[in-house]
Write a protein that holds these residues in place. Structure first.
Motif, PDB file in Angstrom:
ATOM      1  N   LEU A 179      -1.268   3.328  -6.881  1.00  0.00           N
ATOM      2  CA  LEU A 179      -0.995   3.511  -5.456  1.00  0.00           C
ATOM      3  C   LEU A 179      -1.236   2.222  -4.677  1.00  0.00           C
ATOM      4  O   LEU A 179      -0.435   1.834  -3.818  1.00  0.00           O
ATOM      5  N   ALA A 180      -2.330   1.550  -4.961  1.00  0.00           N
ATOM      6  CA  ALA A 180      -2.663   0.314  -4.249  1.00  0.00           C
ATOM      7  C   ALA A 180      -1.645  -0.775  -4.540  1.00  0.00           C
ATOM      8  O   ALA A 180      -1.339  -1.612  -3.671  1.00  0.00           O
ATOM      9  N   GLU A 239       4.060   0.748   2.232  1.00  0.00           N
ATOM     10  CA  GLU A 239       5.486   0.528   2.488  1.00  0.00           C
ATOM     11  C   GLU A 239       6.370   1.352   1.557  1.00  0.00           C
ATOM     12  O   GLU A 239       7.408   1.880   1.959  1.00  0.00           O
ATOM     13  N   LYS A 240       5.955   1.498   0.294  1.00  0.00           N
ATOM     14  CA  LYS A 240       6.781   2.217  -0.682  1.00  0.00           C
ATOM     15  C   LYS A 240       6.408   3.698  -0.822  1.00  0.00           C
ATOM     16  O   LYS A 240       7.153   4.458  -1.431  1.00  0.00           O
ATOM     17  N   ILE A 255       6.967  11.968  -1.444  1.00  0.00           N
ATOM     18  CA  ILE A 255       6.122  12.805  -2.298  1.00  0.00           C
ATOM     19  C   ILE A 255       5.746  11.973  -3.514  1.00  0.00           C
ATOM     20  O   ILE A 255       6.617  11.413  -4.179  1.00  0.00           O
ATOM     21  N   VAL A 256       4.465  11.850  -3.785  1.00  0.00           N
ATOM     22  CA  VAL A 256       4.006  11.084  -4.942  1.00  0.00           C
ATOM     23  C   VAL A 256       3.982  11.990  -6.170  1.00  0.00           C
ATOM     24  O   VAL A 256       3.423  13.092  -6.138  1.00  0.00           O
ATOM     25  N   PHE A 257       4.583  11.508  -7.240  1.00  0.00           N
ATOM     26  CA  PHE A 257       4.651  12.230  -8.505  1.00  0.00           C
ATOM     27  C   PHE A 257       3.727  11.534  -9.508  1.00  0.00           C
ATOM     28  O   PHE A 257       4.038  10.464 -10.011  1.00  0.00           O
ATOM     29  N   LYS A 292      -3.752   8.458   1.945  1.00  0.00           N
ATOM     30  CA  LYS A 292      -4.172   7.203   2.593  1.00  0.00           C
ATOM     31  C   LYS A 292      -3.011   6.229   2.748  1.00  0.00           C
ATOM     32  O   LYS A 292      -3.082   5.288   3.541  1.00  0.00           O
ATOM     33  N   TYR A 293      -1.958   6.450   1.974  1.00  0.00           N
ATOM     34  CA  TYR A 293      -0.779   5.576   2.032  1.00  0.00           C
ATOM     35  C   TYR A 293       0.405   6.267   2.713  1.00  0.00           C
ATOM     36  O   TYR A 293       1.529   5.790   2.635  1.00  0.00           O
TER      37      TYR A 293
END
Length: 464
Positions: A145-146, A151-152, A157-159, A191-192
């Motif tokens: 993630l970091a 920006e991305k 939705i994070v998979f 957080k992102y």
């Protein structure tokens, strides 16, 4: 010369007596352990108890009606064994409700959708009433993630698609190495600026069962929390491949789960008082709560009935323990560990002297041995007993993790242990809809109970 002869004769006599005593002790232990195994395999009640828990009560999520039914049932069965004392220990537990069935699909182009098996993670917030639909970004672990940055990730939705490592023979090690994405993935992704997260199920097998499990938000304010769900391993493979072909895929999911205020529940406790040193307590237990997708037969109905069986086997074989043997069926291991913490708190308040605690929370498969959380000195003593288990193919005695519920008891001088069954199939069922009674083998279950009773017999006889 005559005096030397007398001294040597005395030494020989002492040696013979020592050897005879040791042989008698070994023979007594072998006979008692055989009696425990024989009785478990021919007269044990554990499988029938599990049948009722699984098929008449079902999944036992903390705070649910089914959890209370399980409390009532197991207390009544422990009462029927004629042990010295059975009681309920109140404990406040979280109440999270799944709600209506979750629904999900991914869209490769307008109108072209593929449905995905999905389930909300325990403790998650719901999606908005109409669900969430957004582009998706795949990562293999929280650490990525970091690297990607806000920006991305923002608005997507994070998979999380880090699989369990198939090269690990110890499947619990494979689980431990990637379960952080399930527990903390939503907190970190939020957080992102992520809208939600989906997580590959913690499962070594490719199938269509999504596996739930606990997740947490720490002290994050409720307005910043994002929904989290698990998808099946087959769905994760398909989604990952599809994303490589078309990175603009959109993902939709909808869930209606809700967190309520804490409610009162109970640890179920029963004991046989020790005949000579009742102030020394030996605990054996499992957790009575389970997730709601299956009926919790392996996780952890099996551990509960095996622990109850220890008392039953001692009663049936006529064994009268020196120390107090206490069964604890802990509530709320899955999403809070409230039962384990409450038991340890009350034990400390009452200045109880626990010398050993054993937990079964790795399924009802064929037992292979035990892991011990202890000093080197105490572990060396345990290894002296290993040969007594070898006729039953219990070969693995290692230092390591014992159990979550008994962990809060840990202090210097206390030995903690965990039953370790064969783990190769465990994560096929763990936290999923197929954790059901038909996947538990009676003989395997009863062998585990006999192994636990035998270890407790040895601790009771010889102490630490």
């Amino acid at each position: 010369m005559k005096n030397n002869y007398k001294v040597n004769s005395k030494l020989v006599l002492l040696f013979v007596i020592a050897c005879t005593s040791f042989g008698f002790s070994q023979s007594t232990d072998q006979l008692q352990i055989k009696k425990l195994y024989d009785t478990a395999l021919t007269e044990g009640k554990g499988y029938d108890w599990l049948n009722y828990l699984s098929n008449q009560i079902g999944g036992r999520l903390s705070g649910s009606i089914q959890a209370q039914q399980a409390v009532n049932y197991t207390k009544s069965q422990l009462d029927s064994l004629g042990v010295d004392k059975v009681w309920l220990q109140p404990v406040m537990v979280p109440k999270w409700v799944r709600g209506t069935p979750e629904f999900a699909y991914f869209e490769t182009s307008p109108g072209a959708t593929t449905n995905v098996p999905i389930c909300a993670l325990g403790g998650s917030v719901p999606t908005p009433p109409r669900g969430i639909k957004a582009n998706i970004i795949e990562v293999e672990g929280i650490e990525q993630l970091a690297i990607l940055g806000k920006e991305k990730i923002e608005g997507k939705i994070v998979f999380f698609n880090k699989p369990m490592d198939a090269t690990q023979i110890d499947t619990f090690t494979a689980y431990s190495n990637c379960v952080d994405q399930r527990y903390a993935g939503a907190l970190e992704a939020s957080k992102y600026g992520a809208f939600g997260v989906i997580v590959r199920s913690m499962n070594l097998r490719l199938d269509d069962y999504p596996h739930t499990g606990s997740m947490g938000y720490g002290d994050q304010v409720e307005s910043e929390r994002i929904p989290a769900a698990a998808i099946s391993t087959n769905a994760a493979e398909l989604l990952s491949t599809s994303l490589k072909l078309n990175p603009e895929i959109k993902f939709f999911f909808k869930q209606n789960c809700k967190q309520f205020n804490d409610v009162e529940s109970y640890n179920v406790i029963a004991e046989i008082k020790g005949s000579t040193t009742p102030e020394e307590v030996i605990v054996v237990g499992g957790h009575l709560d389970s997730w709601d997708l299956g009926d919790g037969s392996h996780d952890d109905g099996a551990g509960c009935v095996q622990s109850m069986e220890v008392l039953n086997l001692f009663k049936k074989t006529g064994y009268k323990p020196k120390r107090t043997i206490r069964v604890v069926l802990f509530m709320n291991e899955e999403n809070g560990l409230r039962g384990g913490n409450k038991y340890a708190e009350v034990a400390a308040t009452n200045n109880e002297k626990h010398i050993f605690a054993l937990e079964s929370d790795s399924g009802g498969f064929t037992p292979r041995g035990f892991t011990f959380d202890s000093s080197d000195k105490d572990f060396e003593k345990v290894l002296e007993w290993k040969s007594l288990f070898e006729p039953y193919l219990i070969h693995s005695f290692k230092k390591g993790f014992s159990g979550a519920d008994i962990g809060p008891l840990k202090k210097e001088g206390l030995v903690l242990a965990g039953l370790r069954p064969d783990s190769q199939r465990y994560f096929d069922h763990h936290h999923a809809e197929n954790d059901t009674f038909e996947h538990v083998n009676r003989r395997e279950l009863q062998l585990g109970a006999a192994s636990m009773a035998s270890l407790i017999y040895l601790v009771d006889t010889y102490g630490f």
